[in-house]
Write a protein that holds these residues in place. Structure first.
Motif, PDB file in Angstrom:
ATOM      1  N   GLY A 100      80.153  28.103  33.232  1.00 16.04           N
ATOM      2  CA  GLY A 100      81.603  28.013  32.996  1.00 16.04           C
ATOM      3  C   GLY A 100      82.454  27.912  34.244  1.00 16.04           C
ATOM      4  O   GLY A 100      81.974  27.924  35.378  1.00 16.04           O
ATOM      5  N   GLY A 101      83.703  28.403  34.209  1.00 15.82           N
ATOM      6  CA  GLY A 101      84.825  28.710  35.121  1.00 15.82           C
ATOM      7  C   GLY A 101      85.754  27.475  34.871  1.00 15.82           C
ATOM      8  O   GLY A 101      85.558  26.772  33.777  1.00 15.82           O
ATOM      9  N   SER A 102      86.384  27.475  36.019  1.00 14.50           N
ATOM     10  CA  SER A 102      87.630  26.382  35.757  1.00 14.50           C
ATOM     11  C   SER A 102      87.966  25.896  37.343  1.00 14.50           C
ATOM     12  O   SER A 102      87.401  26.490  38.112  1.00 14.50           O
ATOM     13  CB  SER A 102      88.858  27.252  35.167  1.00 14.50           C
ATOM     14  OG  SER A 102      89.359  28.000  36.148  1.00 14.50           O
ATOM     15  N   PHE A 104      90.447  26.421  38.859  1.00 13.77           N
ATOM     16  CA  PHE A 104      91.144  27.663  39.516  1.00 13.77           C
ATOM     17  C   PHE A 104      90.145  28.741  39.924  1.00 13.77           C
ATOM     18  O   PHE A 104      90.585  29.509  40.744  1.00 13.77           O
ATOM     19  CB  PHE A 104      92.384  27.935  38.947  1.00 13.77           C
ATOM     20  CG  PHE A 104      93.305  26.612  38.730  1.00 13.77           C
ATOM     21  CD1 PHE A 104      94.057  26.249  39.797  1.00 13.77           C
ATOM     22  CD2 PHE A 104      93.601  26.088  37.672  1.00 13.77           C
ATOM     23  CE1 PHE A 104      95.057  25.170  39.789  1.00 13.77           C
ATOM     24  CE2 PHE A 104      94.384  25.114  37.448  1.00 13.77           C
ATOM     25  CZ  PHE A 104      95.190  24.643  38.745  1.00 13.77           C
ATOM     26  N   LYS A 105      89.421  28.875  38.967  1.00 11.47           N
ATOM     27  CA  LYS A 105      88.538  30.060  38.934  1.00 11.47           C
ATOM     28  C   LYS A 105      87.115  29.582  38.733  1.00 11.47           C
ATOM     29  O   LYS A 105      86.764  29.707  37.738  1.00 11.47           O
ATOM     30  CB  LYS A 105      88.828  31.328  38.120  1.00 11.47           C
ATOM     31  CG  LYS A 105      90.159  31.905  38.383  1.00 11.47           C
ATOM     32  CD  LYS A 105      90.495  33.092  37.769  1.00 11.47           C
ATOM     33  CE  LYS A 105      91.744  33.720  38.347  1.00 11.47           C
ATOM     34  NZ  LYS A 105      92.160  34.940  37.793  1.00 11.47           N
ATOM     35  N   PRO A 106      86.197  29.000  39.666  1.00  9.48           N
ATOM     36  CA  PRO A 106      84.990  28.349  39.489  1.00  9.48           C
ATOM     37  C   PRO A 106      84.153  29.317  39.243  1.00  9.48           C
ATOM     38  O   PRO A 106      84.083  30.745  39.491  1.00  9.48           O
ATOM     39  CB  PRO A 106      84.979  27.599  40.830  1.00  9.48           C
ATOM     40  CG  PRO A 106      85.655  28.472  41.898  1.00  9.48           C
ATOM     41  CD  PRO A 106      86.778  29.033  41.215  1.00  9.48           C
ATOM     42  N   GLU A 107      82.814  28.950  38.792  1.00 11.26           N
ATOM     43  CA  GLU A 107      81.567  29.592  38.491  1.00 11.26           C
ATOM     44  C   GLU A 107      81.196  30.164  39.890  1.00 11.26           C
ATOM     45  O   GLU A 107      81.241  29.240  40.856  1.00 11.26           O
ATOM     46  CB  GLU A 107      80.703  28.760  37.858  1.00 11.26           C
ATOM     47  CG  GLU A 107      79.422  29.494  37.631  1.00 11.26           C
ATOM     48  CD  GLU A 107      78.343  28.482  36.814  1.00 11.26           C
ATOM     49  OE1 GLU A 107      77.257  28.800  37.163  1.00 11.26           O
ATOM     50  OE2 GLU A 107      78.812  27.553  36.256  1.00 11.26           O
ATOM     51  N   GLY A 108      80.911  31.405  39.997  1.00 14.49           N
ATOM     52  CA  GLY A 108      80.355  31.856  41.139  1.00 14.49           C
ATOM     53  C   GLY A 108      81.385  32.801  42.089  1.00 14.49           C
ATOM     54  O   GLY A 108      81.018  33.083  43.176  1.00 14.49           O
ATOM     55  N   ARG A 109      82.416  32.786  41.426  1.00 13.67           N
ATOM     56  CA  ARG A 109      83.566  33.559  42.254  1.00 13.67           C
ATOM     57  C   ARG A 109      83.493  34.902  41.962  1.00 13.67           C
ATOM     58  O   ARG A 109      83.694  35.081  40.354  1.00 13.67           O
ATOM     59  CB  ARG A 109      85.109  32.851  42.026  1.00 13.67           C
ATOM     60  CG  ARG A 109      85.943  33.806  42.731  1.00 13.67           C
ATOM     61  CD  ARG A 109      87.199  33.223  42.533  1.00 13.67           C
ATOM     62  NE  ARG A 109      87.506  31.922  43.313  1.00 13.67           N
ATOM     63  CZ  ARG A 109      88.626  31.079  43.285  1.00 13.67           C
ATOM     64  NH1 ARG A 109      89.515  31.401  42.433  1.00 13.67           N
ATOM     65  NH2 ARG A 109      88.599  29.977  43.747  1.00 13.67           N
ATOM     66  N   VAL A 110      83.381  35.635  42.801  1.00 14.02           N
ATOM     67  CA  VAL A 110      83.479  37.054  42.534  1.00 14.02           C
ATOM     68  C   VAL A 110      84.298  37.979  43.401  1.00 14.02           C
ATOM     69  O   VAL A 110      84.267  37.738  44.587  1.00 14.02           O
ATOM     70  CB  VAL A 110      82.000  37.684  42.674  1.00 14.02           C
ATOM     71  CG1 VAL A 110      82.003  39.272  42.388  1.00 14.02           C
ATOM     72  CG2 VAL A 110      81.087  37.195  41.821  1.00 14.02           C
ATOM     73  N   CYS A 111      85.230  38.788  42.845  1.00 11.37           N
ATOM     74  CA  CYS A 111      86.356  39.500  43.730  1.00 11.37           C
ATOM     75  C   CYS A 111      85.633  41.094  43.850  1.00 11.37           C
ATOM     76  O   CYS A 111      85.215  41.354  42.807  1.00 11.37           O
ATOM     77  CB  CYS A 111      87.549  39.497  43.063  1.00 11.37           C
ATOM     78  SG  CYS A 111      88.318  37.752  42.914  1.00 11.37           S
ATOM     79  N   GLU A 127      82.813  33.333  47.287  1.00 12.34           N
ATOM     80  CA  GLU A 127      82.216  32.081  46.465  1.00 12.34           C
ATOM     81  C   GLU A 127      80.885  31.638  46.595  1.00 12.34           C
ATOM     82  O   GLU A 127      80.373  31.170  47.601  1.00 12.34           O
ATOM     83  CB  GLU A 127      83.217  31.090  46.842  1.00 12.34           C
ATOM     84  CG  GLU A 127      84.643  31.068  47.089  1.00 12.34           C
ATOM     85  CD  GLU A 127      85.358  31.077  45.587  1.00 12.34           C
ATOM     86  OE1 GLU A 127      84.601  30.729  44.631  1.00 12.34           O
ATOM     87  OE2 GLU A 127      86.420  31.240  45.523  1.00 12.34           O
ATOM     88  N   PHE A 128      79.885  32.249  45.502  1.00 13.06           N
ATOM     89  CA  PHE A 128      78.533  32.223  45.649  1.00 13.06           C
ATOM     90  C   PHE A 128      78.248  30.929  45.018  1.00 13.06           C
ATOM     91  O   PHE A 128      77.176  30.238  45.498  1.00 13.06           O
ATOM     92  CB  PHE A 128      77.865  33.334  44.731  1.00 13.06           C
ATOM     93  CG  PHE A 128      78.191  34.712  45.243  1.00 13.06           C
ATOM     94  CD1 PHE A 128      77.330  35.049  46.354  1.00 13.06           C
ATOM     95  CD2 PHE A 128      78.816  35.600  44.684  1.00 13.06           C
ATOM     96  CE1 PHE A 128      77.503  36.340  46.999  1.00 13.06           C
ATOM     97  CE2 PHE A 128      79.159  36.788  45.207  1.00 13.06           C
ATOM     98  CZ  PHE A 128      78.359  37.089  46.508  1.00 13.06           C
ATOM     99  N   GLY A 129      79.016  30.164  44.307  1.00  9.74           N
ATOM    100  CA  GLY A 129      78.880  28.813  43.947  1.00  9.74           C
ATOM    101  C   GLY A 129      77.903  28.831  42.519  1.00  9.74           C
ATOM    102  O   GLY A 129      77.647  30.169  42.157  1.00  9.74           O
ATOM    103  N   ALA A 130      77.835  27.814  42.004  1.00 10.43           N
ATOM    104  CA  ALA A 130      77.110  27.674  40.808  1.00 10.43           C
ATOM    105  C   ALA A 130      75.726  27.936  40.683  1.00 10.43           C
ATOM    106  O   ALA A 130      74.988  26.961  40.597  1.00 10.43           O
ATOM    107  CB  ALA A 130      77.520  26.347  40.032  1.00 10.43           C
ATOM    108  N   LEU A 131      74.939  28.943  41.216  1.00  8.07           N
ATOM    109  CA  LEU A 131      73.987  29.354  41.216  1.00  8.07           C
ATOM    110  C   LEU A 131      73.060  29.672  40.007  1.00  8.07           C
ATOM    111  O   LEU A 131      71.938  29.758  40.000  1.00  8.07           O
ATOM    112  CB  LEU A 131      73.584  30.588  42.247  1.00  8.07           C
ATOM    113  CG  LEU A 131      74.215  30.599  43.595  1.00  8.07           C
ATOM    114  CD1 LEU A 131      74.193  31.980  44.161  1.00  8.07           C
ATOM    115  CD2 LEU A 131      73.689  29.314  44.402  1.00  8.07           C
ATOM    116  N   GLY A 132      73.834  29.746  38.948  1.00  6.54           N
ATOM    117  CA  GLY A 132      73.241  30.240  37.640  1.00  6.54           C
ATOM    118  C   GLY A 132      73.722  31.777  37.485  1.00  6.54           C
ATOM    119  O   GLY A 132      73.862  32.446  38.463  1.00  6.54           O
ATOM    120  N   ARG A 133      73.705  32.314  36.307  1.00  9.36           N
ATOM    121  CA  ARG A 133      74.300  33.516  35.884  1.00  9.36           C
ATOM    122  C   ARG A 133      73.466  34.510  36.626  1.00  9.36           C
ATOM    123  O   ARG A 133      73.961  35.555  37.182  1.00  9.36           O
ATOM    124  CB  ARG A 133      74.235  33.577  34.545  1.00  9.36           C
ATOM    125  CG  ARG A 133      74.998  34.815  33.980  1.00  9.36           C
ATOM    126  CD  ARG A 133      74.955  34.894  32.473  1.00  9.36           C
ATOM    127  NE  ARG A 133      75.644  36.207  32.128  1.00  9.36           N
ATOM    128  CZ  ARG A 133      77.111  36.380  31.969  1.00  9.36           C
ATOM    129  NH1 ARG A 133      77.706  35.336  32.275  1.00  9.36           N
ATOM    130  NH2 ARG A 133      77.428  37.359  31.597  1.00  9.36           N
TER     131      ARG A 133
END
Length: 153
Positions: A100-102, A104-111, A127-133
């Motif tokens: 998921g994600g959006s 503005f807040k894509p999958e793989g974003r971690v703060c 931004e790790f990207g959409a690597l999978g959960r």
């Protein structure tokens, strides 16, 4: 991990974790090390917004304004971990592991937040990207552990 334990012992630091998207993986990695009771105080797994408020004192206004996946919330989580523990150093993770994600807040974003008692809180977003959960969660764990090591060097 042995370097992290060695550095924490050298500086006399106790560590706390405040985790959302990593769900306790950082705390588990720290406690996998024999002798970790010398450095690890406690871990907070605050997956829901209410848990962030109740356990860490994150402001509902900050959550409403910026959302859970944000640097202000990561900072508040790290500060809250210090305030609610006997630790000297705390790291926090909040992000979107996926799926998921959006826009503005894509999958793989971690703060991440890093709080050292008496110092300003440091924050960063990766931004790790959409690597999978699973891969995002483990990459975030490893990054958080690296932040702790760099804070003590």
């Amino acid at each position: 991990m042995s370097e992290l334990l060695r550095l924490a012992r050298y500086w006399g630091y106790r560590i706390a974790t405040a985790e959302s998207c990593t769900g306790g993986l950082v705390a588990a990695a720290l406690t996998d090390v024999a002798g970790s009771s010398d450095m690890f105080d406690r871990g907070f797994v605050t997956y829901s917004n209410q848990a962030k408020i109740d356990m860490l004192g994150v402001s509902p206004e900050v959550l409403a304004e910026f959302g859970a996946v944000s640097e202000p919330v990561a900072a508040a989580m790290a500060e809250g971990a210090l305030a609610h523990s006997a630790a000297d150093l705390a790291v926090s993770t909040t992000g979107i592991a996926g799926p998921g994600g959006s826009e503005f807040k894509p999958e793989g974003r971690v703060c991440f937040g890093l709080a050292l008692r008496g110092k300003p809180v440091l924050v960063e977003t990766v931004e790790f990207g959409a690597l999978g959960r699973d891969k995002v969660r483990h990459a975030a764990r490893d990054h958080a552990l690296g932040l702790l090591i760099r804070a003590m060097r």
